[in-house]
Design a protein around this motif. Structure first.
Motif, PDB file in Angstrom:
ATOM      1  N   UNK A   1       0.831  -1.208   0.000  1.00 12.88           N
ATOM      2  CA  UNK A   1       0.000   0.000   0.000  1.00 12.88           C
ATOM      3  C   UNK A   1       0.863   1.255   0.000  1.00 12.88           C
ATOM      4  N   UNK A   2       2.164   1.093  -0.117  1.00 13.35           N
ATOM      5  CA  UNK A   2       3.025   2.266  -0.320  1.00 13.35           C
ATOM      6  C   UNK A   2       2.736   2.848  -1.703  1.00 13.35           C
ATOM      7  N   UNK A   3       3.055   4.141  -1.901  1.00 12.41           N
ATOM      8  CA  UNK A   3       2.767   4.727  -3.211  1.00 12.41           C
ATOM      9  C   UNK A   3       3.591   4.091  -4.332  1.00 12.41           C
ATOM     10  N   UNK A   4       3.115   4.249  -5.576  1.00 12.53           N
ATOM     11  CA  UNK A   4       3.828   3.703  -6.727  1.00 12.53           C
ATOM     12  C   UNK A   4       5.132   4.433  -6.980  1.00 12.53           C
TER      13      UNK A   4
ATOM     14  N   UNK B   1      16.305  13.002   0.705  1.00 15.62           N
ATOM     15  CA  UNK B   1      17.552  13.596   0.204  1.00 15.62           C
ATOM     16  C   UNK B   1      17.808  13.231  -1.264  1.00 15.62           C
ATOM     17  N   UNK B   2      16.752  12.978  -2.008  1.00 18.81           N
ATOM     18  CA  UNK B   2      16.873  12.653  -3.421  1.00 18.81           C
ATOM     19  C   UNK B   2      17.776  11.463  -3.724  1.00 18.81           C
ATOM     20  N   UNK B   3      18.026  10.637  -2.713  1.00 11.58           N
ATOM     21  CA  UNK B   3      18.846   9.461  -3.003  1.00 11.58           C
ATOM     22  C   UNK B   3      18.256   8.180  -2.414  1.00 11.58           C
ATOM     23  N   UNK B   4      17.398   8.297  -1.425  1.00 13.98           N
ATOM     24  CA  UNK B   4      16.675   7.139  -0.921  1.00 13.98           C
ATOM     25  C   UNK B   4      15.217   7.259  -1.339  1.00 13.98           C
ATOM     26  N   UNK B   5      14.652   6.185  -1.881  1.00 15.07           N
ATOM     27  CA  UNK B   5      13.262   6.247  -2.322  1.00 15.07           C
ATOM     28  C   UNK B   5      12.525   5.022  -1.821  1.00 15.07           C
ATOM     29  N   UNK B   6      11.345   5.256  -1.242  1.00 13.90           N
ATOM     30  CA  UNK B   6      10.535   4.148  -0.770  1.00 13.90           C
ATOM     31  C   UNK B   6       9.233   4.131  -1.559  1.00 13.90           C
TER      32      UNK B   6
ATOM     33  N   UNK C   1       9.814  -1.250  -3.520  1.00 14.81           N
ATOM     34  CA  UNK C   1      10.926  -1.513  -2.623  1.00 14.81           C
ATOM     35  C   UNK C   1      11.593  -0.242  -2.139  1.00 14.81           C
ATOM     36  N   UNK C   2      12.698  -0.432  -1.420  1.00 16.15           N
ATOM     37  CA  UNK C   2      13.492   0.684  -0.921  1.00 16.15           C
ATOM     38  C   UNK C   2      14.729   0.814  -1.797  1.00 16.15           C
TER      39      UNK C   2
ATOM     40  N   UNK D   1      21.707   2.054  -8.282  1.00 15.72           N
ATOM     41  CA  UNK D   1      21.642   1.905  -6.843  1.00 15.72           C
ATOM     42  C   UNK D   1      21.230   0.504  -6.440  1.00 15.72           C
ATOM     43  N   UNK D   2      21.000   0.367  -5.133  1.00 13.50           N
ATOM     44  CA  UNK D   2      20.562  -0.916  -4.613  1.00 13.50           C
ATOM     45  C   UNK D   2      19.073  -0.853  -4.352  1.00 13.50           C
ATOM     46  N   UNK D   3      18.426  -2.016  -4.394  1.00 17.98           N
ATOM     47  CA  UNK D   3      17.020  -2.051  -4.031  1.00 17.98           C
ATOM     48  C   UNK D   3      16.765  -3.213  -3.092  1.00 17.98           C
ATOM     49  N   UNK D   4      16.022  -2.890  -2.016  1.00 20.26           N
ATOM     50  CA  UNK D   4      15.510  -3.960  -1.143  1.00 20.26           C
ATOM     51  C   UNK D   4      14.097  -4.222  -1.613  1.00 20.26           C
TER      52      UNK D   4
END
Lengths: 394, 342
Positions: A151-154, A162-167, A171-172, A255-258
Motif C-alpha cells: 500500500x506504499x505509493x507507486x 535527500x533525493x537518493x533514498x526512495x521508498x 521496494x526501498x 543503486x541498490x534495491x531492497x
C-alpha cells in the motif's frame, strides 16, 4: 549376581540366552528397516519407469529459461536449474541470517525491558511479546506484505529522502557505492584501523586485569576509524562513487534495491521470533539467583555493570539452548516466503523448477536435505558456543 | 495453506508412486465406474474456465470437459468431483492418481507430453500469451515495456515465454512470481507490477475480477502459442480415448448442427448419416469406446455442443465476451476440428 543372570543356564538352548536373543532381534530389526527402504526405493523406480516419467538429476544442467527478481549471484535466463538452486539457497540464507541477527538484538532488548522496574517499559514489552508471539507467522507475513508494503505509493509518487533514498511499492531504493581506482588505499586504511582497535582492546584488557585501571576503548577506536581512512582519502582522492537511483521509464534504475518481499518477510520473521527470544532471555535472567545481584551491588557495581558482567554471562547458559531452537524455527519459517513470491528455496526451486521440470521426487528430496543441512549447521554452531560458555566446574 | 496443500500433493505422489500399482489400460475407467464419479482437477478460480457460482456449482469451459466425460460414462453430467489445483500442484496431482482428468487451462508442450508421464487429449481452447497493463502507464505495445516489473504465476509456460520474448527483443524486466493468479492480480492492482502476463483468456477473466476493470487494457501482442487442453495419465489408452472423444463429440455436434435443444429429436429422426453415427442411431461406435450407445446424446443434451459451451462460458453469453477467433470451427475460419465418427 549380574554374571549369573546372563550366563546360559545349564540345559537351556541357545534361544533362551538373553544375550543371543537381544542380538538376534536387533539384527532382525535392521534387516526389516533396510528391506522396507529398499522396497520403497525399488517400487518408486519401477513405477516411474512404467509411467514414462524420466528420473535422475541430469535436469539440473538444463537451461532454466525464466527470470528471477532477486539474485545475489550473477544469473540470467540461460543459466542452468543448478544455478537456480544456488540463487534460491542464497536468498533463503540471506533472510535467515538477517532475521537471526535482528531477532536476537530485538529479543534481548525486549527480554530485558520486560523485567525493567519501569512500569511503562515493562508493560509495553509485555504487550509486544504477547501480541506477536500469538499470531501465526504466515498471517504476519501477509500483513506486512499486502497491507503495509503494497500500500506504499507507486514508483512515480515514491517517498524520497535527500533525493537518493526512495521508498515505494517496488521496494526501498538506495545509492550503491562503486569502488573507484582509489579504493585500495582506503580499504587498506580501514583494515589497519580495525587491527589497531583489536590490539588496543587486548592491551586495555591486560592492563585492566593487571592494574585495575579502566581504559575506555572507544576513546581510541573512534579516532582510529576516522583518522586513518580520512588520511587515505585526503592523500589519494575519493575512493567511492555512488550510483544514485533515478526514475526512468517504469522503475528506478541504479543503486541498490531492497525488494518489498524481502522486507516484509524479514520484518515479519524478526518481529515474530524476537517475541520468543525475549521470553527465553527473560527466563534466563530470572534463573540467575537474586543473591548474585545483591552480591554485585554490595561490591559496589552499578546496575548496568551488574547486568552486563554478572547476570547476563550466567543467564546465557540458560538462554542458549532454547535460543538455538528459535534460530532453527526462523530458518525454517523462511520457507513461508512462497506465500508472497519472495524467490527463496521453496518458491523458486521446489516451486518453479519442480513445475518446469516435473522432477517432483528429486526436487523435494534436494529441498528437504537443504533445510536439514541448514538446521544441523545452526545446531552445531550453537552447541559449540554453548559448550564454550558452559560453567567450568572446578 | 497453499504450501501445505502442494507439499501434501507432492508427498502423495511419492507415496502413491512408491506403494500403489500403476496405470494399466482400462484401469482408470474401471476405477471411475466403481467409485461412481470422475475426479477432475480444475483451476483454483478462473472466470469462464472453472469457477464456482454463488450456489457452489462449478462452471466453465474446462469444467464442461469434465461434465462431458461424466455424461458419456454415466449418462449423468453431475457425477463429477472437482479438485481445485494451483499451477504448481496440477501435474503431481494427476501423476499420483489424485485426479482422473486434469482440465485446467494447461498448455500442451513437448516436454509435458513426453517427460511427465502425461498425455494431452486435445485442445479445447487455442490461446496465446498477452499482457495486461494499467491505462495510466500510457503503453500501447509490449515493445514499450523495457524495464517493467512483471507479475506472473509460478510454474507456467508463461514464465518461460515471457523471458523468451523480452530476451528476443532486447528488453529488460523484473519478474515477480506468485503461486496463484489471484495474488498476481492483486499485486498489479497494488502497483507492485506494471504488467500482468498470462494467457489472453486468463487476462480477460482476471480483468473482470479487478476493482476497476476499465482502468486496464490487454495489449495487442500475442507472444506465444498456447493450445490448452485436458490431460490424462500416460499408459491408459482406453481412458485417453474416452476423454479425447468426449471433446471431439462436442466439436462434431456443433459442426453437424446438433445442439442441446434438438439432440433428442435428431437422434430419433435424423436423415444425415454423420449425425446418426455420432448419436448412436447407426453403428456401434459407443461400444468401441466402452461407452453406452447414447454417449454423445448425453454429452450434447447435458453439456451442449462446443459452440454452446463456448458462448455460455466465455463468449457473447458471458461477462468475458471473448470472440471465437481461433476457436471457431475449421469451416468458419478457426482451428477447432474434430475427426469424424465412423
Amino acid at each position: 549376581m549380574q554374571t549369573t543372570v546372563n550366563a546360559p543356564r545349564p540345559g537351556g538352548s541357545v534361544w533362551t540366552d538373553p544375550k543371543v536373543r537381544a542380538w538376534l532381534f536387533q539384527i532382525l530389526a535392521v534387516i526389516a528397516v533396510v528391506a522396507l527402504g529398499w522396497f520403497l526405493f525399488d517400487n518408486t523406480q519401477t513405477n516411474l519407469e512404467k509411467r514414462g516419467i524420466i528420473s535422475g538429476f541430469s535436469f539440473l544442467n538444463n537451461s532454466a529459461g525464466f527470470g528471477i527478481a532477486q539474485h545475489l549471484i550473477d544469473y540470467n535466463e540461460s543459466h542452468s536449474y543448478g544455478r537456480v538452486f544456488f540463487v534460491g539457497l542464497l536468498n533463503t540464507l540471506l533472510v535467515s541470517v538477517i532475521g537471526i541477527v535482528l531477532a536476537t538484538l530485538l529479543g534481548f532488548i525486549l527480554g530485558v525491558a520486560r523485567l525493567s522496574p519501569n512500569w511503562l517499559i515493562s508493560k509495553l514489552a509485555t504487550i509486544y511479546i504477547e501480541t506477536f508471539r500469538n499470531i501465526p507467522p504466515l498471517l504476519q507475513i501477509f500483513f506486512w506484505y499486502f497491507a503495509v508494503m503494497l500500500s506504499l505509493p507507486g514508483p512515480r509518487q515514491s517517498m524520497g529522502i535527500a533525493d537518493s533514498f526512495f521508498l515505494n511499492s517496488r521496494g526501498l531504493y538506495m545509492p550503491s557505492p562503486i569502488p573507484s581506482e582509489n579504493f585500495a588505499p582506503f580499504f587498506g586504511a580501514i583494515v589497519v584501523a580495525v587491527i589497531g582497535i583489536v590490539l588496543l582492546s587486548r592491551w586495555s584488557k591486560k592492563r585492566f586485569e593487571a592494574t585495575g585501571k579502566f581504559f575506555p576503548i572507544s576513546l581510541g577506536a573512534i579516532p582510529l576509524l576516522i583518522v586513518l581512512p580520512g588520511l587515505a582519502v585526503l592523500l589519494t582522492g575519493n575512493p567511492l562513487q555512488w550510483s544514485i537511483p533515478e526514475l526512468s521509464g517504469f522503475n528506478f534504475r541504479g543503486g541498490w534495491v531492497l525488494i518489498p518481499e524481502l522486507m516484509a518477510l524479514t520484518l515479519a520473521l524478526t518481529i515474530y521470533t524476537a517475541a520468543f527470544i525475549a521470553e527465553n532471555v527473560r527466563s534466563g535472567i530470572m534463573a540467575v539467583s537474586h543473591g548474585q545481584t545483591e552480591a554485585a551491588r554490595s561490591l559496589g557495581l552499578p546496575a548496568g555493570k551488574t547486568l552486563r558482567l554478572v547476570i547476563i554471562p550466567q543467564a546465557l547458559r540458560v538462554i542458549i539452548p532454547p535460543l538455538t531452537s528459535q534460530y532453527l524455527n526462523l530458518a525454517k519459517n523462511s520457507s513461508l516466503a512462497a506465500g508472497i513470491g519472495y524467490p527463496d528455496m521453496v518458491s523458486l526451486f521446489a516451486g518453479t523448477v519442480l513445475n518446469q521440470t516435473g522432477q517432483a521426487i528429486e526436487v523435494i528430496a534436494i529441498t528437504m536435505s537443504v533445510y536439514l543441512a541448514i538446521s544441523i549447521s545452526i545446531s552445531m554452531l550453537m552447541n559449540w558456543y554453548n559448550k564454550r560458555i558452559a560453567l567450568i566446574e572446578r | 495453506m497453499k504450501m501445505v496443500k502442494s507439499t501434501l500433493a507432492m508427498l502423495t505422489t511419492a507415496a502413491v508412486l512408491g506403494v500403489s500399482g500403476f496405470a494399466q489400460a482400462g484401469a482408470t475407467l474401471d476405477a471411475v465406474q466403481k467409485k461412481g464419479f470422475v475426479q477432475c482437477g480444475i483451476s483454483d478460480g478462473l472466470p469462464g474456465f472453472s469457477y464456482a457460482d454463488e450456489k457452489g456449482n462449478y462452471l466453465g469451459l474446462d469444467v464442461d470437459v469434465c461434465r462431458a466425460v461424466a455424461a458419456a460414462v454415466f449418462g449423468d453430467a453431475t457425477k463429477v468431483k472437482y479438485s481445485p489445483l494451483t499451477a504448481k500442484e496440477r501435474f503431481t496431482a494427476l501423476q499420483s492418481g489424485e485426479v482422473d482428468i486434469l482440465s485446467r487451462n494447461t498448455t500442451w508442450t513437448s516436454s509435458r507430453d513426453a517427460a511427465l508421464g502425461l498425455n494431452f487429449t486435445g485442445t479445447n481452447y487455442y490461446d496465446g500469451q498477452g499482457f495486461l497493463v494499467n491505462k495510466k502507464l500510457g503503453v500501447s505495445s509490449a515493445k514499450e515495456l523495457d524495464g517493467a516489473t512483471v507479475c506472473i504465476q509460478a510454474g507456467t509456460t508463461t514464465e518461460l515465454n515471457l523471458s523468451d520474448y523480452f530476451r528476443a527483443n532486447g528488453l529488460k524486466y523484473t519478474p515477480i512470481t506468485y503461486d496463484t493468479s489471484d495474488e498476481s492480480a492483486k499485486s498489479v492492482e497494488a502497483g507492485r507490477c506494471d504488467v500482468l502476463t498470462s494467457d489472453q483468456s486468463q487476462l480477460y477473466a482476471q480483468r473482470i475480477k479487478l476493482a476497476n476493470p476499465d482502468e486496464y487494457v490487454v495489449l495487442p501482442e500475442v507472444i506465444s502459442k498456447e493450445p490448452l487442453g485436458p490431460v490424462v495419465r500416460q499408459g491408459d489408452e482406453e481412458w485417453f480415448d474416452i476423454v479425447r472423444w468426449s471433446l471431439f463429440a462436442m466439436v462434431n455436434a456443433e459442426e453437424l448442427g446438433v445442439d442441446s435443444k434438438n439432440v433428442e429429436e435428431q437422434a430419433k429422426s435424423t436423415k444425415n448419416p454423420d449425425v446418426a453415427r455420432l448419436l448412436g442411431a447407426e453403428g456401434e461406435f459407443g461400444k468401441d469406446l466402452k461407452l453406452p450407445k447414447d454417449w454423445a446424446v448425453q454429452i450434447v443434451k447435458q453439456v451442449g455442443n462446443y459452440g454452446e459451451s463456448f458462448e455460455r462460458n466465455v463468449g457473447a453469453g458471458s461477462e468475458l465476451k471473448i470472440e471465437r477467433g481461433l476457436n471457431a470451427l475449421w469451416n468458419k475460419g478457426g482451428l477447432q476440428y474434430a475427426p469424424p465418427v465412423r
